[in-house]
Design a protein around this motif. Structure first.
Motif, short mmCIF file in Angstrom:
data_model
loop_
_atom_site.label_atom_id
_atom_site.label_comp_id
_atom_site.label_asym_id
_atom_site.label_seq_id
_atom_site.Cartn_x
_atom_site.Cartn_y
_atom_site.Cartn_z
N ASN A 267 0.81 -1.23 0.00
CA ASN A 267 0.00 0.00 0.00
C ASN A 267 0.84 1.28 0.00
O ASN A 267 0.28 2.38 0.03
N GLU A 268 2.15 1.18 -0.04
CA GLU A 268 3.01 2.36 0.02
C GLU A 268 3.38 2.83 -1.39
O GLU A 268 3.90 2.04 -2.19
N PRO A 269 3.09 4.08 -1.70
CA PRO A 269 3.36 4.60 -3.04
C PRO A 269 4.85 4.59 -3.40
O PRO A 269 5.71 4.87 -2.56
N VAL A 270 5.12 4.25 -4.65
CA VAL A 270 6.46 4.33 -5.21
C VAL A 270 6.36 5.27 -6.41
O VAL A 270 5.68 4.97 -7.39
N ILE A 271 6.99 6.41 -6.29
CA ILE A 271 6.94 7.44 -7.34
C ILE A 271 8.16 7.27 -8.25
O ILE A 271 9.30 7.29 -7.78
N THR A 272 7.91 7.09 -9.53
CA THR A 272 9.00 7.02 -10.49
C THR A 272 9.35 8.43 -10.92
O THR A 272 8.48 9.20 -11.32
N LYS A 273 10.63 8.76 -10.81
CA LYS A 273 11.10 10.09 -11.18
C LYS A 273 12.18 9.96 -12.23
O LYS A 273 12.81 8.91 -12.34
N HIS A 274 12.37 11.02 -12.99
CA HIS A 274 13.36 11.00 -14.06
C HIS A 274 14.41 12.10 -13.88
O HIS A 274 15.26 12.29 -14.74
N ARG A 275 14.30 12.82 -12.81
CA ARG A 275 15.24 13.88 -12.48
C ARG A 275 15.60 13.76 -11.01
O ARG A 275 14.98 13.03 -10.26
N TYR A 276 16.60 14.51 -10.59
CA TYR A 276 17.03 14.42 -9.19
C TYR A 276 15.93 14.83 -8.22
O TYR A 276 15.73 14.22 -7.19
N ASP A 277 15.20 15.88 -8.56
CA ASP A 277 14.12 16.41 -7.73
C ASP A 277 12.90 15.50 -7.87
O ASP A 277 12.32 15.37 -8.94
N ALA A 278 12.50 14.87 -6.78
CA ALA A 278 11.38 13.92 -6.82
C ALA A 278 10.03 14.59 -7.06
O ALA A 278 9.06 13.91 -7.38
N PHE A 279 9.96 15.90 -6.94
CA PHE A 279 8.71 16.61 -7.23
C PHE A 279 8.57 16.94 -8.72
O PHE A 279 7.46 17.09 -9.21
N TYR A 280 9.69 17.04 -9.42
CA TYR A 280 9.67 17.50 -10.80
C TYR A 280 8.96 16.49 -11.71
O TYR A 280 9.39 15.35 -11.86
N THR B 70 6.30 14.74 -11.40
CA THR B 70 5.75 13.53 -10.79
C THR B 70 4.48 13.91 -10.02
O THR B 70 4.14 15.09 -9.90
N ASN B 71 3.81 12.92 -9.47
CA ASN B 71 2.62 13.17 -8.66
C ASN B 71 2.93 13.19 -7.17
O ASN B 71 2.03 13.08 -6.34
N LEU B 72 4.19 13.37 -6.80
CA LEU B 72 4.58 13.34 -5.39
C LEU B 72 3.84 14.39 -4.57
O LEU B 72 3.32 14.09 -3.49
N GLU B 73 3.78 15.62 -5.05
CA GLU B 73 3.10 16.67 -4.27
C GLU B 73 1.63 16.33 -4.04
O GLU B 73 1.12 16.47 -2.91
N THR B 74 0.95 15.86 -5.05
CA THR B 74 -0.47 15.50 -4.92
C THR B 74 -0.63 14.39 -3.89
O THR B 74 -1.53 14.45 -3.04
N ILE B 75 0.23 13.39 -3.95
CA ILE B 75 0.13 12.28 -3.00
C ILE B 75 0.37 12.78 -1.58
O ILE B 75 -0.40 12.46 -0.67
N ILE B 76 1.40 13.58 -1.36
CA ILE B 76 1.67 14.09 -0.01
C ILE B 76 0.49 14.91 0.50
O ILE B 76 0.07 14.77 1.65
N ARG B 77 -0.04 15.76 -0.35
CA ARG B 77 -1.12 16.66 0.10
C ARG B 77 -2.43 15.94 0.36
O ARG B 77 -3.32 16.50 0.99
#
Length: 181
Positions: free
Chosen positions: A74-87, A89-96
């Motif tokens: 159940n733990e999200p795994v965000i695939t990123k293509h740059r050093y910044d995990a927010f760039y 990706t849906n990381l911000e939406t998931i955190i919020r």
């Protein structure tokens, strides 16, 4: 793309992950992935051409999360293509939204490489108005000078630098409403 210092810090990362799970603090993972079919991070591969053949290539062990830190189903795994995990990706939406809209205001950062992905993500979190807790002994760099420079920068401008013990103490001493993501 092994970072020996980060591997030595896995036990501290494990402690934090387990404490977060016990306290029902969401645990999120990121993985840095590059593709053979096209260059999703052209400057990264231009500066480090070896990445065009090995390392963080899709479908290889280089993008995997080490077994000792494996996410639960159940733990999200965000695939990123740059050093910044927010760039890009849906990381911000998931955190919020992961604990309910507007419930998360803090991110705890562990992992590797301290002065590359971890620092880029910490700065980006700060720019998005998240409080940043950067775990000094649960991040690993290629050398101590780079690690310390990032800790100094984050601690003076972008967040709070804390040891695993300090974070664990904070997690255990806060009420459920105040526990950071």
């Amino acid at each position: 793309m092994e970072v020996p210092e980060a591997r030595r810090r896995i036990p501290r990362m494990q402690e934090l992950i387990e404490a977060c799970r016990v306290q029902q603090i969401p645990v999120l993972y990121t993985k840095h992935e590059l593709y053979d079919q096209y260059d999703v991070s052209p400057l990264e591969t231009a500066y480090n051409p070896l990445l065009k053949q090995v390392g963080m290539r899709a479908g290889t062990p280089g993008v995997g999360i080490v077994e000792e830190l494996a996410p639960l189903p159940n733990e999200p795994v965000i695939t990123k293509h740059r050093y910044d995990a927010f760039y890009n990706t849906n990381l911000e939406t998931i955190i919020r939204t992961i604990r309910g809209t507007g419930m998360a205001d803090t991110v705890i950062i562990t992992g590797t490489v301290t002065n590359v992905c971890c620092e880029s993500t910490a700065r980006s979190a700060f720019m998005r108005d998240f409080k940043v807790v950067f775990v000094s002994d649960a991040t690993g760099a290629l050398n101590e000078a780079a690690h310390q420079a990032t800790l100094d920068t984050i601690g003076s401008v972008f967040g709070r630098v804390m040891s695993t013990g300090e974070v664990l103490s904070g997690i255990h001493n806060k009420s459920e409403e105040e526990v950071p993501v």
